[in-house]
Motif scaffolding. Structure first.
Motif, PDB file in Angstrom:
ATOM      1  N   GLY A   1       0.806  -1.222   0.000  1.00  0.00           N
ATOM      2  CA  GLY A   1       0.000   0.000   0.000  1.00  0.00           C
ATOM      3  C   GLY A   1       0.832   1.263   0.000  1.00  0.00           C
ATOM      4  N   SER A   2       0.191   2.334  -0.508  1.00  0.00           N
ATOM      5  CA  SER A   2       0.860   3.626  -0.594  1.00  0.00           C
ATOM      6  C   SER A   2       0.406   4.538   0.538  1.00  0.00           C
ATOM      7  N   THR A   3       1.319   5.363   1.034  1.00  0.00           N
ATOM      8  CA  THR A   3       0.964   6.329   2.084  1.00  0.00           C
ATOM      9  C   THR A   3       0.016   7.395   1.536  1.00  0.00           C
ATOM     10  N   ARG A   4      -0.116   7.446   0.188  1.00  0.00           N
ATOM     11  CA  ARG A   4      -0.977   8.463  -0.419  1.00  0.00           C
ATOM     12  C   ARG A   4      -2.364   7.930  -0.783  1.00  0.00           C
ATOM     13  N   THR A   5      -2.657   6.674  -0.472  1.00  0.00           N
ATOM     14  CA  THR A   5      -4.004   6.172  -0.698  1.00  0.00           C
ATOM     15  C   THR A   5      -4.958   6.932   0.227  1.00  0.00           C
ATOM     16  N   PRO A   6      -6.044   7.505  -0.355  1.00  0.00           N
ATOM     17  CA  PRO A   6      -6.930   8.328   0.492  1.00  0.00           C
ATOM     18  C   PRO A   6      -7.338   7.614   1.779  1.00  0.00           C
ATOM     19  N   PHE A   7      -7.338   8.343   2.859  1.00  0.00           N
ATOM     20  CA  PHE A   7      -7.702   7.918   4.208  1.00  0.00           C
ATOM     21  C   PHE A   7      -6.777   6.839   4.773  1.00  0.00           C
ATOM     22  N   PHE A   8      -6.766   5.635   4.173  1.00  0.00           N
ATOM     23  CA  PHE A   8      -5.959   4.549   4.736  1.00  0.00           C
ATOM     24  C   PHE A   8      -4.472   4.881   4.730  1.00  0.00           C
ATOM     25  N   GLY A   9      -4.041   5.578   3.674  1.00  0.00           N
ATOM     26  CA  GLY A   9      -2.613   5.918   3.572  1.00  0.00           C
ATOM     27  C   GLY A   9      -2.135   6.728   4.755  1.00  0.00           C
ATOM     28  N   PRO A  10      -2.693   7.939   4.938  1.00  0.00           N
ATOM     29  CA  PRO A  10      -2.210   8.765   6.042  1.00  0.00           C
ATOM     30  C   PRO A  10      -2.562   8.225   7.424  1.00  0.00           C
ATOM     31  N   VAL A  11      -3.723   7.565   7.557  1.00  0.00           N
ATOM     32  CA  VAL A  11      -4.165   7.162   8.903  1.00  0.00           C
ATOM     33  C   VAL A  11      -3.503   5.862   9.352  1.00  0.00           C
ATOM     34  N   PHE A  12      -3.391   4.866   8.462  1.00  0.00           N
ATOM     35  CA  PHE A  12      -2.919   3.556   8.909  1.00  0.00           C
ATOM     36  C   PHE A  12      -1.554   3.151   8.348  1.00  0.00           C
ATOM     37  N   ILE A  13      -1.228   3.534   7.098  1.00  0.00           N
ATOM     38  CA  ILE A  13       0.025   3.063   6.505  1.00  0.00           C
ATOM     39  C   ILE A  13       1.190   3.968   6.898  1.00  0.00           C
ATOM     40  N   ARG A  14       0.965   5.254   6.762  1.00  0.00           N
ATOM     41  CA  ARG A  14       2.038   6.222   6.987  1.00  0.00           C
ATOM     42  C   ARG A  14       2.728   6.094   8.362  1.00  0.00           C
ATOM     43  N   PRO A  15       1.951   5.947   9.473  1.00  0.00           N
ATOM     44  CA  PRO A  15       2.629   5.852  10.770  1.00  0.00           C
ATOM     45  C   PRO A  15       3.630   4.695  10.837  1.00  0.00           C
TER      46      PRO A  15
END
Ligand SMILES: [Zn+2]
Ligand SMILES: [Zn+2]
Length: 246
Positions: free
Chosen positions: A84-98
């Protein structure tokens, strides 16, 4: 791993924003409210199990719930590190990015406050928690066991990021260090193996109890390619942020 904390892009960073703090605070309030309702139902229906059965059934449900939390923490962590990408809407910033940022700056988690560390896990637990409380009323041994199991499983999920944060804390309070030494919660020495190249093992971060078994069976490594093929069209191609991609 060549990335440094300065390499973390901030254009998609929603953590610390008023919006995220509101989401975290309301998720946590609703989570505790329904955990209380579920625990109260278990307590009020202890006589739903034949006398004597509850005395060993409940501890078993609680231990199994805690072990399930460890497995799920590992599986979600494995997915977030690798797919997954950190830029996928919602899931990216909330769950992947951290998770990706965590590999660049492992101490950042220790600088976040209680809401920031634990809010997202409350949010993602709500459908299962509310669904269990609403759709599985306690009326017998099985439903009593299930309610206790789900209650402790989700409470373990709630505690996971806190335990993870303490495992990275350079100087945790003495009482936390003592609990870590018992092995009941994730310890710093145990978790350090995940932050050691090639960064592809010891993903479980609640108690870490399942890590040796999962490392030996290489379960997550075996699942990586099939899951990547299925999830990549939805979650996007894994970006380099975090330096955990080989
Ligand atoms: Zn990781
Ligand atoms: Zn870590």
């Amino acid at each position: 791993m060549s990335a440094t904390p300065n390499d973390i892009p901030h254009d998609y960073d929603m953590s610390g924003s008023l919006w995220m703090r509101l989401v975290d605070a309301s998720s946590m309030s609703v989570f505790f409210f329904f955990e209380y309702l579920l625990a109260r139902d278990v307590y009020l229906h202890l006589d739903a199990a034949p006398s004597g059965l509850a005395t060993w059934l409940l501890p078993l449900a609680l231990v199994l719930g805690y072990i399930t939390a460890d497995f799920v923490s590992g599986f979600v962590h494995f997915l977030a590190d690798n797919i997954g990408s950190t830029r996928t809407p919602f899931f990216g910033p909330v769950f992947i990015r951290p998770f990706r940022e965590h590999h660049i700056d492992p101490l950042a988690i220790t600088r976040h406050d209680f809401l920031e560390v634990n809010g997202a896990n409350c949010l993602i637990s709500l459908p299962v928690l509310i669904g269990t409380w609403y759709f599985v009323p306690i009326h017998g041994t099985g439903s009593l066991f299930f309610a206790a199991y789900i209650g402790l499983f989700l409470f373990g999920i709630f505690l996971t990021n806190q335990f993870h944060s303490w495992a990275h804390h350079p100087n945790p309070p003495g009482w936390i260090r003592r609990i870590q030494r018992t092995g009941l919660i994730l310890g710093p020495e145990h978790h350090a193996r995940h932050h050691t190249p090639p960064f592809n093992t010891y993903y479980c971060i609640t108690s870490g109890w399942l890590n040796p078994l999962l490392a030996r069976t290489r379960l997550f490594e075996r699942l990586k390619e099939p899951l990547r093929r299925v999830l990549e069209p939805i979650a996007g191609k894994a970006d380099e942020v975090g330096g955990v991609q080989e």
